[in-house]
Structures are given as C-alpha cells and as structure tokens.
Design a protein around this motif. Structure first.
Motif, PDB file in Angstrom:
ATOM      1  N   HIS A   1       0.829  -1.204   0.000  1.00 21.12           N
ATOM      2  CA  HIS A   1       0.000   0.000   0.000  1.00 21.12           C
ATOM      3  C   HIS A   1       0.865   1.256   0.000  1.00 21.12           C
ATOM      4  O   HIS A   1       0.459   2.293   0.525  1.00 21.12           O
ATOM      5  N   ILE A   2       2.023   1.161  -0.603  1.00 20.11           N
ATOM      6  CA  ILE A   2       2.922   2.307  -0.684  1.00 20.11           C
ATOM      7  C   ILE A   2       2.323   3.355  -1.619  1.00 20.11           C
ATOM      8  O   ILE A   2       1.889   3.018  -2.725  1.00 20.11           O
ATOM      9  N   PRO A   3       2.255   4.622  -1.215  1.00 19.62           N
ATOM     10  CA  PRO A   3       1.682   5.659  -2.086  1.00 19.62           C
ATOM     11  C   PRO A   3       2.371   5.674  -3.447  1.00 19.62           C
ATOM     12  O   PRO A   3       3.602   5.788  -3.538  1.00 19.62           O
ATOM     13  N   THR A   4       1.569   5.552  -4.509  1.00 19.32           N
ATOM     14  CA  THR A   4       2.086   5.417  -5.863  1.00 19.32           C
ATOM     15  C   THR A   4       1.283   6.297  -6.808  1.00 19.32           C
ATOM     16  O   THR A   4       0.048   6.255  -6.790  1.00 19.32           O
ATOM     17  N   THR A   5       1.974   7.082  -7.602  1.00 19.49           N
ATOM     18  CA  THR A   5       1.313   7.905  -8.612  1.00 19.49           C
ATOM     19  C   THR A   5       1.802   7.476  -9.988  1.00 19.49           C
ATOM     20  O   THR A   5       3.007   7.390 -10.228  1.00 19.49           O
ATOM     21  N   LEU A   6       0.850   7.193 -10.861  1.00 17.12           N
ATOM     22  CA  LEU A   6       1.146   6.738 -12.219  1.00 17.12           C
ATOM     23  C   LEU A   6       0.753   7.812 -13.224  1.00 17.12           C
ATOM     24  O   LEU A   6      -0.415   8.194 -13.316  1.00 17.12           O
ATOM     25  N   TYR A   7       1.745   8.302 -13.965  1.00 21.45           N
ATOM     26  CA  TYR A   7       1.512   9.203 -15.087  1.00 21.45           C
ATOM     27  C   TYR A   7       1.666   8.403 -16.372  1.00 21.45           C
ATOM     28  O   TYR A   7       2.682   7.737 -16.578  1.00 21.45           O
ATOM     29  N   TRP A   8       0.650   8.494 -17.234  1.00 25.03           N
ATOM     30  CA  TRP A   8       0.750   7.861 -18.552  1.00 25.03           C
ATOM     31  C   TRP A   8       0.477   8.932 -19.599  1.00 25.03           C
ATOM     32  O   TRP A   8      -0.597   9.528 -19.621  1.00 25.03           O
ATOM     33  N   GLY A   9       1.462   9.150 -20.451  1.00 22.86           N
ATOM     34  CA  GLY A   9       1.338  10.182 -21.473  1.00 22.86           C
ATOM     35  C   GLY A   9       1.245   9.595 -22.869  1.00 22.86           C
ATOM     36  O   GLY A   9       2.001   8.683 -23.226  1.00 22.86           O
TER      37      GLY A   9
END
Length: 232
Positions: A130-138
């Motif tokens: 549950h580690i804070p994770t941000t996914l950017y997909w361009g």
C-alpha cells in the motif's frame, strides 16, 4: 538469460498501432516486475520488449507498438501472427521494482512504456503493498492510450494508487490532463528527491525526462529505467 520456447496464445490489436501478445512458456522462469525479454527472430536478431504481466501470472503478456510504417516491430507481430511457437530469451533488465523500498513511488509511462508499468503495478497489488504510488501515462491522443480502462480500474480500486492520464491532443469529453507529459510532471512536483521513480517509453522521452527531473530535484540512485543503459 535462458532460451525458452513459448506457445503463442493470442495476438490481438488494442488499436491500429499497438498489439497485445499472450505467451505460455513451456518452462516456467523467474523474473522480477519491470524486467524485459527478447523475442528471438534469428541467431543474431533478438528484440527486446517489456514484460507486461506480473511474475505471479502463468502467462506472459507483451504490448508491441507496431504501426504499419514501423517495419522493425511489425516484423515481430507478423512472425507471431503466423506462428504457433516462438523462442524468447529471459529475463533481462535492471530497472525492476524494488519492492523492499518503502519510499513513495512515481511511475512514468510514455506510450507502450505502459507495459513496463503494468507489471510493476500488478506486482504491487499481488504483494498487497500500500505504498503511495502515482502513475503518469502520457500519449498523443486518448485513442493512443490503449489500456486506459485498466489504469482507471486500479485508481478506483486502490486508495494508494493515483492515475494521472495525460494527452497532448484532447477531445471535449476528455477526463484527464491535456499537456506534454514531462511539462505536467514539472508543474505538479517541486522536488522529486523523496521518490522511487520508474520510467519507460521512447529513448528520447526517457532522456528528456531525466533532464527535467534533474531540474526539479531527483535522487538518481532511485531513478530506474532500462533505457538509461543505452543513452548517455
């Protein structure tokens, strides 16, 4: 790397430029989320593709970007479409998920670089991390964001994961950011030092990303991408 014969289960078109490939290896092999394999086209012709599936899965998934104007990847797709079996060499790569790390994670995908990120996210889910994770997909357009549905499902199902879709050309119903991917990240972050960053995409994008990250602060010991082994 080991040479492994695989049964070709499926070759499906996500859209006119990206294909999903499902393989069943005749012999199970160990790999880490974020590693890649090579399709053996010939003794001296071995072509790398990120493994899109998590290590916990029994089949191997690939995403091959192959527009009709790009003969190099289309040759692979055509071989897969016209064969029952293919040899691979696996595993390879040093940009695998550091699952022991408790640092927040920033995942960055350009185009079919999403295949690399998919393996990492699905491994986190499997491990119940549950580690804070941000996914950017361009991508250039929403139509090019070929697996947007699964990324949005992750966003809805897991409160530790934030999905930020970014396109350069948006239609009026677009539910996401409209910008250049790297410009959007630069706008959203003042300091990347605390993050483990995983990135995949075209080499020119990954190289440009490293320069942008340096401008806004990055601990390069925690910046992972196999492209860095091939670019200065």
């Amino acid at each position: 790397m080991n040479t492994i014969r695989c049964k070709i289960e499926q070759v499906n078109a996500f859209n006119e430029a990206v294909y999903q490939v499902i393989l069943t290896p005749e012999v199970a092999f160990d790999f880490d989320a974020g590693q890649y394999l090579c399709i053996v086209m010939g003794e001296q012709d071995k072509r790398p593709f990120s493994i899109a599936s998590a290590p916990s899965q029994t089949t191997i998934e690939l995403h091959i970007g192959a527009a009709v104007t790009e003969s190099y990847p289309m040759q692979v797709v055509e071989r897969l479409q016209n064969s029952d079996y293919i040899d691979i060499e696996a595993p390879a790569g040093n940009a695998q998920l550091r699952h022991q790390s408790e640092r927040s994670r920033l995942l960055v995908a350009g185009g079919t670089g999403f295949s690399y990120i998919k393996s990492i996210v699905e491994d986190q889910i499997h491990r119940q991390q549950h580690i804070p994770t941000t996914l950017y997909w361009g991508c250039r357009t929403e139509e090019a964001m070929y697996y947007q549905s699964i990324a949005r499902e992750w966003h809805e199902a897991h409160d530790w994961l934030t999905f930020v879709p970014v396109v350069e050309q948006a239609n009026e119903n677009w539910d996401g950011k409209t910008a250049n991917l790297l410009a959007q990240i630069k706008q959203d972050y003042a300091d990347l030092t605390p993050y483990d960053i995983y990135i995949a995409g075209r080499f020119d994008m990954v190289g440009a990303a490293r320069e942008v990250f340096r401008e806004i602060g990055v601990d390069e010991a925690h910046l992972y991408g196999d492209a860095f082994a091939f670019i200065k």
